[in-house]
Design an enzyme around this catalytic site. Structure first.
Site, mmCIF file in Angstrom:
data_model
loop_
_atom_site.group_PDB
_atom_site.id
_atom_site.type_symbol
_atom_site.label_atom_id
_atom_site.label_comp_id
_atom_site.label_asym_id
_atom_site.label_seq_id
_atom_site.Cartn_x
_atom_site.Cartn_y
_atom_site.Cartn_z
ATOM 1 N N SER A 272 48.203 47.403 31.741
ATOM 2 C CA SER A 272 49.244 47.081 30.753
ATOM 3 C C SER A 272 48.804 47.576 29.388
ATOM 4 O O SER A 272 47.597 47.630 29.085
ATOM 5 C CB SER A 272 49.457 45.570 30.689
ATOM 6 O OG SER A 272 50.254 45.230 29.571
ATOM 7 N N ILE B 76 58.742 46.723 30.803
ATOM 8 C CA ILE B 76 59.502 47.274 31.929
ATOM 9 C C ILE B 76 60.551 46.233 32.331
ATOM 10 O O ILE B 76 60.268 45.031 32.337
ATOM 11 C CB ILE B 76 58.562 47.554 33.125
ATOM 12 C CG1 ILE B 76 57.397 48.480 32.718
ATOM 13 C CG2 ILE B 76 59.336 48.137 34.302
ATOM 14 C CD1 ILE B 76 57.761 49.862 32.256
ATOM 15 N N LYS C 12 43.699 42.490 31.757
ATOM 16 C CA LYS C 12 44.052 43.910 31.919
ATOM 17 C C LYS C 12 42.949 44.813 31.341
ATOM 18 O O LYS C 12 42.642 45.857 31.904
ATOM 19 C CB LYS C 12 45.410 44.193 31.263
ATOM 20 C CG LYS C 12 46.583 43.476 31.940
ATOM 21 C CD LYS C 12 46.744 43.898 33.389
ATOM 22 C CE LYS C 12 47.991 43.328 34.030
ATOM 23 N NZ LYS C 12 48.188 43.777 35.410
ATOM 24 N N TYR D 50 45.970 37.228 29.530
ATOM 25 C CA TYR D 50 46.682 38.366 30.128
ATOM 26 C C TYR D 50 46.069 39.701 29.681
ATOM 27 O O TYR D 50 45.611 40.501 30.511
ATOM 28 C CB TYR D 50 48.173 38.305 29.794
ATOM 29 C CG TYR D 50 48.968 39.418 30.426
ATOM 30 C CD1 TYR D 50 49.213 39.434 31.801
ATOM 31 C CD2 TYR D 50 49.459 40.482 29.668
ATOM 32 C CE1 TYR D 50 49.931 40.467 32.388
ATOM 33 C CE2 TYR D 50 50.172 41.520 30.248
ATOM 34 C CZ TYR D 50 50.411 41.500 31.608
ATOM 35 O OH TYR D 50 51.107 42.526 32.199
ATOM 36 N N GLY E 213 51.608 42.809 45.400
ATOM 37 C CA GLY E 213 52.746 42.386 44.566
ATOM 38 C C GLY E 213 53.983 43.200 44.890
ATOM 39 O O GLY E 213 54.780 43.528 44.011
ATOM 40 N N ALA E 214 54.158 43.510 46.197
ATOM 41 C CA ALA E 214 55.227 44.432 46.606
ATOM 42 C C ALA E 214 56.586 43.757 46.765
ATOM 43 O O ALA E 214 57.593 44.434 46.950
ATOM 44 C CB ALA E 214 54.839 45.118 47.922
HETATM 45 N N1 LIG Z 1 57.177 43.991 33.630
HETATM 46 C C1 LIG Z 1 56.530 44.479 32.593
HETATM 47 O O1 LIG Z 1 57.087 44.620 31.502
HETATM 48 C C2 LIG Z 1 55.087 44.899 32.738
HETATM 49 C C3 LIG Z 1 54.492 45.589 31.682
HETATM 50 C C4 LIG Z 1 53.164 45.991 31.813
HETATM 51 C C5 LIG Z 1 52.451 45.718 32.962
HETATM 52 N N2 LIG Z 1 53.063 45.035 33.968
HETATM 53 C C6 LIG Z 1 52.265 44.767 35.167
HETATM 54 O O2 LIG Z 1 52.924 45.284 36.302
HETATM 55 C C7 LIG Z 1 52.612 44.512 37.456
HETATM 56 C C8 LIG Z 1 53.892 44.092 38.169
HETATM 57 O O3 LIG Z 1 54.680 43.370 37.241
HETATM 58 P P1 LIG Z 1 56.217 42.986 37.519
HETATM 59 O O4 LIG Z 1 56.863 42.977 36.213
HETATM 60 O O5 LIG Z 1 56.771 43.811 38.636
HETATM 61 O O6 LIG Z 1 56.019 41.461 37.966
HETATM 62 P P2 LIG Z 1 56.852 40.560 38.987
HETATM 63 O O7 LIG Z 1 56.542 39.150 38.601
HETATM 64 O O8 LIG Z 1 58.271 41.002 39.065
HETATM 65 O O9 LIG Z 1 56.133 40.893 40.381
HETATM 66 C C9 LIG Z 1 54.780 40.563 40.610
HETATM 67 C C10 LIG Z 1 54.581 40.305 42.087
HETATM 68 O O10 LIG Z 1 53.218 39.916 42.293
HETATM 69 C C11 LIG Z 1 53.183 38.837 43.234
HETATM 70 N N3 LIG Z 1 51.988 38.038 43.039
HETATM 71 C C12 LIG Z 1 51.706 37.170 42.041
HETATM 72 N N4 LIG Z 1 50.525 36.581 42.256
HETATM 73 C C13 LIG Z 1 50.036 37.081 43.418
HETATM 74 C C14 LIG Z 1 48.858 36.842 44.168
HETATM 75 N N5 LIG Z 1 47.954 35.953 43.766
HETATM 76 N N6 LIG Z 1 48.665 37.541 45.319
HETATM 77 C C15 LIG Z 1 49.590 38.426 45.745
HETATM 78 N N7 LIG Z 1 50.746 38.674 45.081
HETATM 79 C C16 LIG Z 1 50.956 38.009 43.936
HETATM 80 C C17 LIG Z 1 54.445 38.038 42.895
HETATM 81 O O11 LIG Z 1 54.825 37.172 43.947
HETATM 82 C C18 LIG Z 1 55.454 39.153 42.604
HETATM 83 O O12 LIG Z 1 56.141 39.531 43.773
HETATM 84 C C19 LIG Z 1 51.769 43.331 36.951
HETATM 85 O O13 LIG Z 1 50.407 43.576 37.173
HETATM 86 C C20 LIG Z 1 52.080 43.292 35.472
HETATM 87 O O14 LIG Z 1 51.021 42.729 34.731
HETATM 88 C C21 LIG Z 1 54.354 44.627 33.890
#
Ligand SMILES: NC(=O)c1ccc[n+]([C@@H]2O[C@H](COP(=O)([O-])OP(=O)(O)OC[C@H]3O[C@@H](n4cnc5c(N)ncnc54)[C@H](O)[C@@H]3O)[C@@H](O)[C@H]2O)c1
Length: 248
Positions: A141, A188, A159, A155, A12-13
Site C-alpha cells: 500500500s 482503490i 505494509k 496498517y 484474500g480472493a
Molecule cells: N482498497 C484499497 O483502497 C487498497 C489500497 C491499498 C492497498 N490495499 C490492499 O489490497 C489488499 C486487498 O484489499 P481489498 O480492498 O480488496 O480488501 P477487501 O476487504 O475487499 O478484501 C480482503 C479479503 O481478505 C480476506 N481476509 C482478511 N483477513 C484474512 C485472513 N486472516 N486470512 C485470509 N483472508 C483474509 C477478507 O475476507 C477479504 O475477502 C489488502 O492487502 C489491502 O491492504 C487496498
C-alpha cells in the site's frame, strides 16, 4: 496466455482486489488456489471460474495461522502438483490514532498483514526451490511508504514491514530463480474504500493527478505484469498503482 498451466495461490480472493487478480489469472490460463477466511464466497467464485472452463480450488484459511497456511499449500500441491505464483493480497485495516488504537487491533493487523504474508512465503518457498522457479507478489500500500492519516498506525507499519520482507526475500531467493515484488496501490474502489464518507473520497481524488480512484483491475494488471515473464529481470521492486498520487 501469459500464465498457461501455471498454478497461482491468491490470498484474500473472496472479494475486492484479490477476486479481480484471481479472475485475471484464470483468463490468462492459470489454475488458481483461492484462499480466504470467507469459505462460502470462495466456493461460489470457484464455481463461477469452473463454469467459465477454468480450474480452481477454494481453501478456507486464516493466513495468520501457520498450520492453516501449511495445510492450504499442501492442498494446492495435491490438486495441481506445483506452485508457480503466490499473490499475498489478504489484508485488513483498522481506523484510529495512536491514542485510540487498541493493543488488540494493532496485534490483529500485524498478525494478518505482516505475519500472514510471512507465513505464506515460508510455506511456498520449499516447493518453489525444488522447481527452481517461482514468483511472489505482495499487495502492499502507499501507506507503507507515506504513512496514512486515517488508518490506525498498525496498517502502514504492517505494509512497510511487508515491503522490507519482500526485499529481503528478493535477495535471498534470487539464486533459486524466485522473484519477489510488490505493488503499492493508493485508494482503490472496493469495500475497504466504500466505507469512506463522500467528502473523504472527493478529497482523495483531488490528490490524484489522473483524477479518479483506482479499480481492482488496475491492481490486477500490475500484479500480472510483475508475475509474468515480461518482468523476468525485475525483483525487489515496489510498483506504484496510484494514479500519480505519489511519485518516488
Ligand atoms: N482498497 C484499497 O483502497 C487498497 C489500497 C491499498 C492497498 N490495499 C490492499 O489490497 C489488499 C486487498 O484489499 P481489498 O480492498 O480488496 O480488501 P477487501 O476487504 O475487499 O478484501 C480482503 C479479503 O481478505 C480476506 N481476509 C482478511 N483477513 C484474512 C485472513 N486472516 N486470512 C485470509 N483472508 C483474509 C477478507 O475476507 C477479504 O475477502 C489488502 O492487502 C489491502 O491492504 C487496498
Amino acid at each position: 496466455m501469459r500464465f498457461k498451466d501455471q498454478v497461482a495461490i491468491i490470498t484474500g480472493a473472496a472479494k475486492g482486489i484479490g477476486r479481480s487478480i484471481a479472475l485475471a489469472l484464470v483468463k490468462e490460463g492459470a489454475k488458481v488456489v483461492l484462499v480466504d477466511v470467507d469459505g462460502d464466497v470462495l466456493r461460489s467464485l470457484q464455481e463461477e471460474i469452473e463454469k467459465r472452463g477454468g480450474q480452481a480450488l477454494s481453501v478456507a484459511c486464516d493466513i495468520s495461522t501457520p498450520s492453516d497456511v501449511e495445510r492450504m499449500v499442501e492442498q494446492g500441491l495435491k490438486a495441481f502438483g506445483r506452485i508457480d505464483l503466490l499473490v499475498n493480497n489478504a489484508g485488513i485495516i483498522r481506523r484510529g490514532t495512536i491514542e485510540t488504537v487498541s493493543e488488540e487491533d494493532w496485534d490483529r493487523v500485524i498478525a494478518v498483514n505482516l505475519k500472514g504474508t510471512f507465513n505464506c512465503c515460508k510455506a511456498v518457498v520449499g516447493p518453489m526451490k525444488r522447481q527452481r522457479s517461482g514468483k511472489i507478489v505482495n499487495v502492499s500500500s502507499i501507506a507503507g511508504k507515506l504513512g496514512d492519516i486515517t488508518s490506525a498506525p498498525g496498517y502502514g507499519s504492517s505494509k512497510a514491514g511487508t515491503d522490507a520482507l519482500m526485499k529481503t526475500l528478493a535477495r535471498q531467493l534470487a539464486p533459486s530463480g524466485i522473484r519477489v515484488n510488490a505493488v503499492a496501490p493508493h485508494a482503490i474502489e472496493t469495500e475497504m474504500s466504500a466505507q469512506w464518507p463522500d467528502e473523504r473520497k472527493r478529497e482523495v481524488v483531488t490528490g490524484i493527478p489522473l483524477g479518479r480512484l483506482g479499480r481492482p483491475e488496475d491492481v490486477a494488471a500490475a500484479v500480472l505484469f510483475l508475475a509474468s515473464d515480461d518482468a523476468s529481470f525485475i525483483t525487489g521492486e515496489i510498483l506504484d498503482v496510484n494514479g500519480g498520487a505519489f511519485m518516488d
